[in-house]
Design a protein around this motif. Structure first.
Motif, PDB file in Angstrom:
ATOM      1  N   GLY A 117       8.101 -19.449  45.255  1.00 52.90           N
ATOM      2  CA  GLY A 117       7.823 -18.358  44.345  1.00 52.90           C
ATOM      3  C   GLY A 117       8.958 -18.167  43.358  1.00 52.90           C
ATOM      4  N   SER A 118       8.930 -17.025  42.692  1.00 50.29           N
ATOM      5  CA  SER A 118      10.003 -16.753  41.751  1.00 50.29           C
ATOM      6  C   SER A 118      11.319 -16.688  42.493  1.00 50.29           C
ATOM      7  CB  SER A 118       9.727 -15.443  41.022  1.00 50.29           C
ATOM      8  OG  SER A 118       8.823 -14.639  41.741  1.00 50.29           O
ATOM      9  N   PRO A 119      12.376 -17.160  41.867  1.00 51.48           N
ATOM     10  CA  PRO A 119      13.677 -17.148  42.526  1.00 51.48           C
ATOM     11  C   PRO A 119      14.117 -15.726  42.837  1.00 51.48           C
ATOM     12  CG  PRO A 119      13.804 -18.114  40.316  1.00 51.48           C
ATOM     13  CD  PRO A 119      12.395 -17.725  40.540  1.00 51.48           C
ATOM     14  N   VAL A 120      14.810 -15.557  43.945  1.00 51.90           N
ATOM     15  CA  VAL A 120      15.322 -14.242  44.300  1.00 51.90           C
ATOM     16  C   VAL A 120      16.394 -13.861  43.279  1.00 51.90           C
ATOM     17  CG1 VAL A 120      16.433 -12.892  46.106  1.00 51.90           C
ATOM     18  CG2 VAL A 120      14.858 -14.727  46.714  1.00 51.90           C
ATOM     19  N   PRO A 121      16.271 -12.651  42.702  1.00 47.28           N
ATOM     20  CA  PRO A 121      17.122 -12.219  41.584  1.00 47.28           C
ATOM     21  C   PRO A 121      18.580 -12.639  41.666  1.00 47.28           C
ATOM     22  CG  PRO A 121      15.618 -10.482  42.154  1.00 47.28           C
ATOM     23  CD  PRO A 121      15.356 -11.605  43.126  1.00 47.28           C
ATOM     24  N   GLY A 122      19.354 -11.985  42.492  1.00 50.30           N
ATOM     25  CA  GLY A 122      20.788 -12.258  42.474  1.00 50.30           C
ATOM     26  C   GLY A 122      21.185 -13.488  43.249  1.00 50.30           C
TER      27      GLY A 122
ATOM     28  N   PRO B 109      11.280 -15.578  30.364  1.00 45.21           N
ATOM     29  CA  PRO B 109      11.190 -16.174  31.712  1.00 45.21           C
ATOM     30  C   PRO B 109      11.020 -15.134  32.818  1.00 45.21           C
ATOM     31  CG  PRO B 109      13.426 -16.302  30.870  1.00 45.21           C
ATOM     32  CD  PRO B 109      12.574 -15.838  29.730  1.00 45.21           C
ATOM     33  N   HIS B 110      11.651 -13.974  32.650  1.00 40.44           N
ATOM     34  CA  HIS B 110      11.579 -12.995  33.738  1.00 40.44           C
ATOM     35  C   HIS B 110      10.229 -12.309  33.771  1.00 40.44           C
ATOM     36  CE1 HIS B 110      15.804 -13.512  32.420  1.00 40.44           C
ATOM     37  NE2 HIS B 110      15.947 -13.777  33.697  1.00 40.44           N
ATOM     38  N   GLU B 111       9.654 -12.142  32.590  1.00 35.44           N
ATOM     39  CA  GLU B 111       8.301 -11.610  32.600  1.00 35.44           C
ATOM     40  C   GLU B 111       7.328 -12.637  33.180  1.00 35.44           C
ATOM     41  OE1 GLU B 111      10.037 -10.416  29.542  1.00 35.44           O
ATOM     42  OE2 GLU B 111       8.726  -8.850  28.720  1.00 35.44           O
ATOM     43  N   ALA B 193      -4.293 -24.905  36.917  1.00 28.61           N
ATOM     44  CA  ALA B 193      -3.316 -24.878  38.012  1.00 28.61           C
ATOM     45  C   ALA B 193      -2.197 -25.876  37.734  1.00 28.61           C
ATOM     46  CB  ALA B 193      -4.000 -25.203  39.340  1.00 28.61           C
ATOM     47  N   GLN B 194      -2.537 -27.026  37.174  1.00 27.43           N
ATOM     48  CA  GLN B 194      -1.505 -28.009  36.846  1.00 27.43           C
ATOM     49  C   GLN B 194      -0.527 -27.430  35.836  1.00 27.43           C
ATOM     50  OE1 GLN B 194      -0.336 -30.121  34.290  1.00 27.43           O
ATOM     51  NE2 GLN B 194       0.976 -31.066  35.842  1.00 27.43           N
ATOM     52  N   LEU B 195      -1.097 -26.780  34.815  1.00 30.73           N
ATOM     53  CA  LEU B 195      -0.241 -26.214  33.778  1.00 30.73           C
ATOM     54  C   LEU B 195       0.754 -25.217  34.357  1.00 30.73           C
ATOM     55  CD1 LEU B 195      -1.707 -24.879  30.416  1.00 30.73           C
ATOM     56  CD2 LEU B 195       0.368 -23.983  31.412  1.00 30.73           C
ATOM     57  N   PHE B 196       0.252 -24.304  35.144  1.00 28.76           N
ATOM     58  CA  PHE B 196       1.151 -23.269  35.665  1.00 28.76           C
ATOM     59  C   PHE B 196       2.027 -23.798  36.781  1.00 28.76           C
ATOM     60  CE2 PHE B 196      -1.647 -20.704  33.169  1.00 28.76           C
ATOM     61  CZ  PHE B 196      -0.868 -19.653  32.750  1.00 28.76           C
ATOM     62  N   GLY B 197       1.559 -24.812  37.479  1.00 28.40           N
ATOM     63  CA  GLY B 197       2.434 -25.449  38.456  1.00 28.40           C
ATOM     64  C   GLY B 197       3.616 -26.107  37.776  1.00 28.40           C
ATOM     65  N   ALA B 198       3.343 -26.841  36.700  1.00 25.22           N
ATOM     66  CA  ALA B 198       4.423 -27.494  35.972  1.00 25.22           C
ATOM     67  C   ALA B 198       5.382 -26.466  35.387  1.00 25.22           C
ATOM     68  CB  ALA B 198       3.836 -28.369  34.865  1.00 25.22           C
ATOM     69  N   LEU B 199       4.817 -25.397  34.863  1.00 19.09           N
ATOM     70  CA  LEU B 199       5.639 -24.355  34.261  1.00 19.09           C
ATOM     71  C   LEU B 199       6.515 -23.681  35.310  1.00 19.09           C
ATOM     72  CD1 LEU B 199       5.850 -23.720  31.408  1.00 19.09           C
ATOM     73  CD2 LEU B 199       3.970 -22.097  31.589  1.00 19.09           C
ATOM     74  N   SER B 200       5.942 -23.395  36.464  1.00 22.29           N
ATOM     75  CA  SER B 200       6.720 -22.751  37.516  1.00 22.29           C
ATOM     76  C   SER B 200       7.827 -23.670  37.995  1.00 22.29           C
ATOM     77  CB  SER B 200       5.811 -22.360  38.681  1.00 22.29           C
ATOM     78  OG  SER B 200       4.895 -21.360  38.264  1.00 22.29           O
ATOM     79  N   PHE B 201       7.526 -24.948  38.152  1.00 15.59           N
ATOM     80  CA  PHE B 201       8.565 -25.889  38.551  1.00 15.59           C
ATOM     81  C   PHE B 201       9.714 -25.855  37.549  1.00 15.59           C
ATOM     82  CE2 PHE B 201       6.003 -29.034  41.365  1.00 15.59           C
ATOM     83  CZ  PHE B 201       6.108 -28.151  42.404  1.00 15.59           C
ATOM     84  N   LEU B 203      10.512 -23.486  35.256  1.00 11.83           N
ATOM     85  CA  LEU B 203      11.202 -22.208  35.103  1.00 11.83           C
ATOM     86  C   LEU B 203      11.927 -21.787  36.375  1.00 11.83           C
ATOM     87  CD1 LEU B 203       8.577 -20.303  33.009  1.00 11.83           C
ATOM     88  CD2 LEU B 203      10.931 -20.740  32.356  1.00 11.83           C
ATOM     89  N   PHE B 204      11.398 -22.161  37.507  1.00 12.04           N
ATOM     90  CA  PHE B 204      12.028 -21.752  38.755  1.00 12.04           C
ATOM     91  C   PHE B 204      13.033 -22.797  39.220  1.00 12.04           C
ATOM     92  CE2 PHE B 204       7.910 -19.240  39.799  1.00 12.04           C
ATOM     93  CZ  PHE B 204       8.232 -18.346  38.796  1.00 12.04           C
ATOM     94  N   GLY B 205      13.312 -23.768  38.358  1.00 11.12           N
ATOM     95  CA  GLY B 205      14.376 -24.708  38.658  1.00 11.12           C
ATOM     96  C   GLY B 205      14.069 -25.656  39.787  1.00 11.12           C
ATOM     97  N   ARG B 206      12.784 -26.061  39.905  1.00 12.67           N
ATOM     98  CA  ARG B 206      12.420 -26.898  41.036  1.00 12.67           C
ATOM     99  C   ARG B 206      12.467 -28.375  40.685  1.00 12.67           C
ATOM    100  NH1 ARG B 206      12.698 -22.903  44.546  1.00 12.67           N
ATOM    101  NH2 ARG B 206      11.074 -21.729  43.493  1.00 12.67           N
ATOM    102  N   LEU B 207      12.782 -28.711  39.443  1.00 15.30           N
ATOM    103  CA  LEU B 207      12.873 -30.128  39.126  1.00 15.30           C
ATOM    104  C   LEU B 207      14.152 -30.472  38.388  1.00 15.30           C
ATOM    105  CD1 LEU B 207      11.752 -29.958  35.967  1.00 15.30           C
ATOM    106  CD2 LEU B 207       9.571 -30.351  37.031  1.00 15.30           C
ATOM    107  N   THR B 208      15.202 -29.721  38.699  1.00 17.89           N
ATOM    108  CA  THR B 208      16.510 -30.136  38.204  1.00 17.89           C
ATOM    109  C   THR B 208      16.894 -31.441  38.890  1.00 17.89           C
ATOM    110  OG1 THR B 208      17.342 -28.592  39.863  1.00 17.89           O
ATOM    111  CG2 THR B 208      17.476 -27.900  37.580  1.00 17.89           C
TER     112      THR B 208
END
Lengths: 231, 231
Positions: A117-122, B109-111, B193-201, B203-208
């Motif tokens: 899910g979304s990363p934990v804030p801090g 990103p936070h929204e 779902a693919q679009l938002f999956g890719a976006l979440s990856f 934005l949430f730093g899952r593919l650094t």
DNA sequence: CTAAATCGAGAGCGGTGCTCTTGACACGCT
DNA sequence: AGCGTGTCAAGAGCACCGCTCTCGATTTAG
């Protein structure tokens, strides 16, 4: 420190208490999500809050422990599910992997939210989470590698941008990711994002009022992505 | 209540203060995520915390307002981006829609995390969020409807499970979703779902450590999904 | 002009993460 | 066997949180 053959009573008591704290925290995860209350878990254990700090230096450290456990648990589930399918059945392995991930996520929805899910804030994930975090994706890499080795043709598709191709070729230096050509890897990551996108939609309640046959639809998507991958 | 032609000074002051609170809360969203502090936003505005409760009955209500604003903002961005492409260019419209969503997500990103990340623990989205939340997806439905109307063939793929077909046929009763046959709708939701999956990856730093050319890879995925949709 | 509605300030409630100190206990070594 | 050391849970305390209530000041509407 060095737990020799005979573990001291103190050491075993500590290990057990650590587990009890994590278990209680996992239960609170269901209610409070990532901002669970250390005091509440302490209350559950009939212990004063400061005692918990003997075992976890901070709330973040407890969270990290839960995250690591979660990745390990998901990794186990993914590997187990995929391993149950004959090696030759590439599409079946992919589908089993996807189902395994979903089954685990449905059984542990709050841990899934913590991991994906979304990363934990801090909170910044420490470096030692990247290893366990990549275990499920390595299962898919293995499937792709076997597919390529078996001579399965990569379906035709849009041209891979040069920069992306460079990234994926650089990735081949890592032996864990080698043996999968960029064109295949790009498709794999797309399917991977689809899988977790679909899962997040389902678990985060983003497709209520649309689909009721969640499981059937998830399976359909897995088959569609198997075809997309050329399996 | 009924703000006639001449808005009272109080009413306009109230509207302005409401906006100021939301703006300050948006800024805190970047740091504290969904568990922002009402007291902190009050401090920022040079006001005592209880004063904020004159405008929002609870923290959840403030969050709801931010969520509604977010959906509206994203909906605007998605519609604007898609509208800039000639109606006949179906694949271009899909790609523009995807890019529009991504551009908005990168700018906010936070929204994005608030709207599409893990649900806020104790928070249940009120019913009045479902309307605004569906605006972006309606843009895609429109593209699919136009594709079907233009006689674009739906690519062959795995058989749609009966229960899923039933769900999607039931969905047709809603005029907003009518005109898109189940086989197409199923593909659309998969691409979504693919679009938002890719976006979440992303934005949430899952593919650094994997991809650096985010934008190029995102575009590639959009093209791949355009092909998957038969556009 | 006056009564009602709205406003911000302030005190206060129970809760939170986290720190520090204190006294009791178990451990390992001699 | 006994003793120093390290670990333990407990408790008080700090600053912060969401939220409620009351109170005086101000604006609105009749």
């Amino acid at each position: 420190m060095t737990d020799s053959v005979a573990t001291t009573a103190r050491a075993s008591a500590r290990a057990e208490m650590t587990q009890r704290i994590k278990q209680a925290a996992r239960e609170h995860l269901a209610v409070d999500g990532a901002n669970l209350s250390l005091r509440a878990v302490a209350r559950d254990l009939g212990v004063v809050s400061s005692a918990v700090y003997r075992y976890f230096a901070s709330r973040d450290e407890l969270l990290t422990a839960l995250i690591l456990d979660g990745y390990a648990s998901l990794g186990d589930a993914a590997e187990r599910a995929e391993a149950a399918v004959p090696r030759r059945d590439l599409a079946g392995r992919w589908i089993a992997l996807g189902r395994g991930v979903r089954d685990w996520a449905l059984a542990n929805p709050h841990e899934y939210a913590l991991l994906y899910g979304s990363p934990v804030p801090g909170y910044a994930a420490p470096q030692d989470t990247v290893g366990p975090a990549s275990r499920p994706v390595l299962v898919m890499v293995e499937i792709m590698r076997d597919a390529v080795a078996a001579g399965v043709p990569i379906p035709a598709g849009p041209r891979l941008p040069r920069a992306v191709r460079a990234d994926l070729e650089r990735l081949q230096d890592d032996p864990a990711f080698s043996g999968v050509p960029p064109a295949m890897f790009a498709r794999g990551m797309t399917a991977w994002a689809q899988l977790f996108g679909a899962l997040s939609f389902e678990l985060f309640g983003r497709l209520t009022n649309a689909i009721e046959a969640y499981e059937a639809y998830f399976d359909y998507q897995l088959r569609a992505m198997a075809a997309y991958l050329g399996l």
